[in-house]
Design a protein around this motif. Structure first.
Motif, PDB file in Angstrom:
ATOM      1  N   PRO A   1     -64.427  -4.656 -61.746  1.00  7.93           N
ATOM      2  CA  PRO A   1     -65.172  -3.790 -60.834  1.00  7.93           C
ATOM      3  C   PRO A   1     -64.470  -3.559 -59.497  1.00  7.93           C
ATOM      4  O   PRO A   1     -63.761  -4.423 -58.974  1.00  7.93           O
ATOM      5  CB  PRO A   1     -66.489  -4.555 -60.627  1.00  7.93           C
ATOM      6  N   HIS A   2     -64.696  -2.363 -58.963  1.00  7.64           N
ATOM      7  CA  HIS A   2     -64.222  -1.987 -57.639  1.00  7.64           C
ATOM      8  C   HIS A   2     -65.267  -2.376 -56.592  1.00  7.64           C
ATOM      9  O   HIS A   2     -66.417  -2.675 -56.934  1.00  7.64           O
ATOM     10  CB  HIS A   2     -63.969  -0.485 -57.590  1.00  7.64           C
ATOM     11  N   PRO A   3     -64.901  -2.382 -55.322  1.00  7.22           N
ATOM     12  CA  PRO A   3     -65.883  -2.705 -54.271  1.00  7.22           C
ATOM     13  C   PRO A   3     -67.138  -1.839 -54.384  1.00  7.22           C
ATOM     14  O   PRO A   3     -67.057  -0.632 -54.611  1.00  7.22           O
ATOM     15  CB  PRO A   3     -65.116  -2.411 -52.979  1.00  7.22           C
TER      16      PRO A   3
ATOM     17  N   LYS B   1     -62.167 -11.494 -53.485  1.00  4.59           N
ATOM     18  CA  LYS B   1     -62.074 -10.226 -52.763  1.00  4.59           C
ATOM     19  C   LYS B   1     -60.752  -9.533 -53.089  1.00  4.59           C
ATOM     20  O   LYS B   1     -59.694 -10.153 -53.090  1.00  4.59           O
ATOM     21  CB  LYS B   1     -62.174 -10.482 -51.256  1.00  4.59           C
TER      22      LYS B   1
ATOM     23  N   TYR C   1     -68.512  -6.941 -58.878  1.00  8.07           N
ATOM     24  CA  TYR C   1     -67.375  -7.118 -57.964  1.00  8.07           C
ATOM     25  C   TYR C   1     -67.352  -8.522 -57.369  1.00  8.07           C
ATOM     26  O   TYR C   1     -66.277  -9.118 -57.165  1.00  8.07           O
ATOM     27  CB  TYR C   1     -67.439  -6.073 -56.848  1.00  8.07           C
ATOM     28  N   ASP C   2     -68.543  -9.080 -57.128  1.00  5.94           N
ATOM     29  CA  ASP C   2     -68.626 -10.400 -56.491  1.00  5.94           C
ATOM     30  C   ASP C   2     -68.361 -11.545 -57.470  1.00  5.94           C
ATOM     31  O   ASP C   2     -68.427 -12.718 -57.084  1.00  5.94           O
ATOM     32  CB  ASP C   2     -69.990 -10.590 -55.824  1.00  5.94           C
TER      33      ASP C   2
ATOM     34  N   TYR D   1     -59.324  -6.694 -57.819  1.00  2.00           N
ATOM     35  CA  TYR D   1     -59.076  -5.504 -58.639  1.00  2.00           C
ATOM     36  C   TYR D   1     -57.715  -4.882 -58.351  1.00  2.00           C
ATOM     37  O   TYR D   1     -57.183  -4.107 -59.163  1.00  2.00           O
ATOM     38  CB  TYR D   1     -60.185  -4.463 -58.416  1.00  2.00           C
TER      39      TYR D   1
ATOM     40  N   GLU E   1     -69.318  -1.997 -56.756  1.00  2.00           N
ATOM     41  CA  GLU E   1     -69.784  -1.899 -58.134  1.00  2.00           C
ATOM     42  C   GLU E   1     -70.362  -3.238 -58.598  1.00  2.00           C
ATOM     43  O   GLU E   1     -69.965  -4.305 -58.107  1.00  2.00           O
ATOM     44  CB  GLU E   1     -68.645  -1.471 -59.062  1.00  2.00           C
TER      45      GLU E   1
END
Length: 743
Positions: free
Chosen positions: A220-222, A232, A227-228, A235, A224
């Protein structure tokens, strides 16, 4: 499992869809890799039954060129069969007679396991959609000629849009063809399994224009969901988490089920701490938009290369008195997960159970893993002296007892740099691609599985060297002996395949790597070799990884005999842009100072007691295993004994389930079986003149039913070579049918 807004709309239509469509579905064509978009390998026809299946005869054989391996699974549309063979050509042949209609030659680099078929609603536009040399292309299914209005002058560059410089990507296309849904082709990928490999985002393209219609970010991108579950900015450098195998589609609801593989690096995850969604997850997405509906992760923070690779199976089950549309997925590590197809809720209990911590500095193995508790596993989960192969010599047995005493074995034991971990099953499974099928109406799922261990030990990633150290030479020679020697001889002088003396000096490292990973011409790809072994093998064969040459290489090619209508597919423009593959973390991202790798050491030896390969049936109304049968044949230990099955023989095989209660299955050693779907009794079996390494297909023409088996591969040294027997058939696609009734 968080549902999207799409889920609310979907639920409103469930009742209507279930009543009006589910019971009227038919599976009487084979226009997709797995028969239909559902990938069930289920076929409805009435001619071949349990009572007459033993009367099957060879109707005809379409002979191919002398490829060492051929993995292609034919598709059939009306009376035309599409096959791969004859000097890397795609051929259209008459499905009744085997006569060639057209040949599109010189398609070296095409996805070797199959292609897709699509036609417009009026039937006037008919296309074959396939990947070749990291592009997506289209051929007119009637004429065999490339459609140059597709994409950019006939192709779409699949290296674009993946969070990496396209010029740095060496490979991306999957070994599988993807799946057609409405006017879309949904594609997975095979970006590699090394540090900094590209991400395996799933994409859908318009089959007419080539336009990308949607992309699902498997990493996942930030902003989405998921993402967590990564560090950080992971991706930007993390890769894998790809669908390299089979995608299934519920065509009535418009849901695609994505079996997503492991994130990279497979065996060491300090730079990807977290559960790593959507790695090792079954993800249901809207097939028209790519929007996530639900997901379930079968392995958290994978450190064992336990990809989800078999096709998710769609069926209707009766669970606790309620009829439920289900999706089930079998795994490499021997478990079977079953969910409500719409909501993602498990239909059988799954518990998060604790497993050992990692002893590697900085590594955080996930403390628990999901284990199905109602449905029994179908394989071993550790190797102990008590279950070692009883056919071993005393010397071999003592060797393994000593090795096991120094190693650790067991489910989810994290890899280490201090000792070996013996994983059972290993990275090949268990169940693998092509190894599942279903009777969607009865709720019965069929699984092929193999008992194959992997041995891992981590080592620090060292800077690349041109000179071969003793360790590199050993690593390269070990890979060569296990993988290449059969075809190229013990001294690289050539055997079934050509000589490899100083072949590294003839190719750039990037070209060499692409050939090994993707295959070329008569050679298959080997997707699981690690970067260090590739580099060492290249130097062993005389190559210099630091050599750069941007000139194009031209190989001599001779068209096969027959009705050749085109050659080479759409011409791919070489823009001359080259960039080194990503080799380090992007500036500004936090990352570990030290990286570890592990050789992909599959123990091809049948390490444990038989059976080593088997086929089984699960009743998913109850979660009970109905029957289990060994199958396949090899020469190393079994000596033709059908009760033990073949070692390491199912990964490239497949099945067909018929509405008349037969399970057709091909096994190692050129074996083809017809099992009674209810009890596993063998109703018919035959031994082909050449090895089977592909999914079988089935079709009917004018009510007559045909079974087609790709028997176009060479036998390996641990199989009997049936091609030398009197009356042996040529390499090719063997078509069976029942003899015509006498008047």
């Amino acid at each position: 499992m968080i549902k999207s807004k799409y889920h609310l709309v979907l639920v409103c239509g469930i009742l209507f869809a279930s009543i009006s469509c589910k019971k009227n579905q038919t599976n009487n064509t084979w226009t997709h890799y797995g028969g239909s978009p559902e990938q069930s390998r289920y076929f409805e026809a009435s001619e071949i039954t349990k009572e007459n299946v033993a009367g099957l005869e060879v109707a005809w054989v379409y002979e191919t060129s002398d490829d060492v391996f051929n993995f292609f699974s034919p598709i059939v549309v009306d009376t035309i069969m599409y096959v791969y063979g004859k000097n890397s050509s795609l051929s259209a042949i008459n499905a009744v007679t085997g006569k060639e209609i057209w040949i599109h030659s010189n398609l070296r680099g095409i996805t070797r396991r199959g292609i897709n078929y699509w036609q417009s609603k009026d039937g006037k536009d008919r296309r074959l959609i396939f990947t070749i040399n990291n592009t997506l292309q289209s051929i007119d299914a009637m004429t065999g000629k490339s459609i140059l209005t597709f994409g950019n002058n006939g192709y779409v560059d699949l290296k674009e849009g993946l969070d990496r410089d396209p010029a740095s990507i060496r490979r991306i296309q999957s070994m599988m063809p993807g799946v057609i849904f409405e006017d879309l082709v949904i594609l997975g990928s095979a970006p590699g399994e090394n540090y900094f490999s590209p991400p395996g985002h799933v994409r859908a393209y318009n089959v007419v224009t080539g336009k990308m219609e949607w992309i699902f970010h498997t990493i996942p991108h930030p902003g989405e969901f998921g993402y967590d579950t990564w560090p950080k900015d992971a991706y930007k450098y993390a890769g894998g988490a790809n669908v390299w195998s089979e995608i299934s589609v519920d065509t009535e609801r418009g849901i695609a089920y994505l079996p997503i593989g492991s994130p990279t690096f497979d065996f060491y995850g300090v730079d990807r701490l977290g559960s790593n969604l959507f790695g090792n997850s079954l993800v249901a997405v809207d097939a028209r938009t790519g929007e996530r509906i639900w997901h379930y992760q079968t392995v958290h923070h994978d450190l064992w290369d336990y990809d989800l690779s078999p096709a998710p199976q769609l069926m209707t089950v009766n669970r606790k008195g309620k009829e439920v549309d289900a999706v089930a997925v079998a795994t490499k590590h021997g478990f079977l997960f079953v969910f409500d197809r719409v909501t993602g809720e498990p239909l059988f209990d799954i518990e998060e159970k604790p497993f050992p911590k990692s002893e590697m500095e900085g590594e955080e193995a996930w403390p628990t893993q999901p284990i199905p508790t109602e449905i029994p596993s179908f394989t071993y989960h550790e190797v102990t002296p008590e279950i070692l192969n009883p056919h071993f010599s005393e010397e071999t047995r003592n060797y393994w007892i000593d090795r096991l005493s120094k190693a650790k074995t067991g489910l989810y034991v994290p890899p280490s740099s201090e000792y070996e971990t013996v994983m059972m099953p290993g990275a090949l499974g268990g169940a693998n691609y092509g190894n599942t099928a279903a009777d969607p109406h009865k709720g019965i799922m069929y699984i092929m599985s193999q008992t194959c261990a992997s041995v891992y030990k981590l080592s620090k990633v060292e800077p690349p060297k041109i000179e071969l150290s003793t360790n590199d030479r050993t690593k390269a020679k070990t890979f060569y002996d296990k993988t290449c020697q059969t075809c190229h001889g013990p001294n690289m002088e050539g055997s079934v395949g050509p000589t490899l003396k100083n072949v590294g000096d003839q190719y750039l490292y990037s070209e060499f790597k692409e050939i090994i990973l993707n295959g070329r011409g008569q050679m298959p790809g080997f997707t699981h070799v690690d970067e260090e072994t590739l580099n060492a093998l290249y130097r062993l064969l005389g190559g210099n990884p630091r050599r750069f040459n941007f000139g194009a290489r031209s190989d001599e090619y001779v068209d096969p005999e027959g009705p050749v209508v085109a050659s080479g597919g759409a011409p791919i423009e070489d823009d001359g842009k080259r960039a080194a593959p990503m080799a380090d973390y992007p500036e500004g991202t936090e990352h570990p100072d030290v990286r570890y790798t592990s050789s992909y050491d599959i123990e091809w030896t049948a390490l444990v007691k038989p059976p080593w390969s088997y086929i089984m049936a699960y009743d998913l109304n109850t979660g009970k295993m109905l029957w289990k049968q060994p199958f396949g044949e090899d020469s190393l230990y079994t000596q033709g004994d059908p009760s033990v099955g073949a070692q390491n023989g199912t990964a490239r095989k497949g099945m067909i389930v018929t509405s008349t209660g037969i399970v057709f299955a091909n096994g190692k050693g050129g074996k083809v079986y017809a099992f009674d779907s209810e009890n596993g009794e063998i109703l018919w079996q035959t031994t082909l003149s050449h090895e089977t390494n592909a999914q079988p297909s089935m079709y009917t023409v004018n009510g007559k039913q045909y079974l087609v088996i790709n028997a176009a591969s060479s036998f390996t040294p641990d199989s009997y070579d049936h091609s030398k027997k009197p009356g042996a058939l040529p390499k090719g696609y063997v078509v069976y049918t029942l003899p015509n009734k006498k008047p």
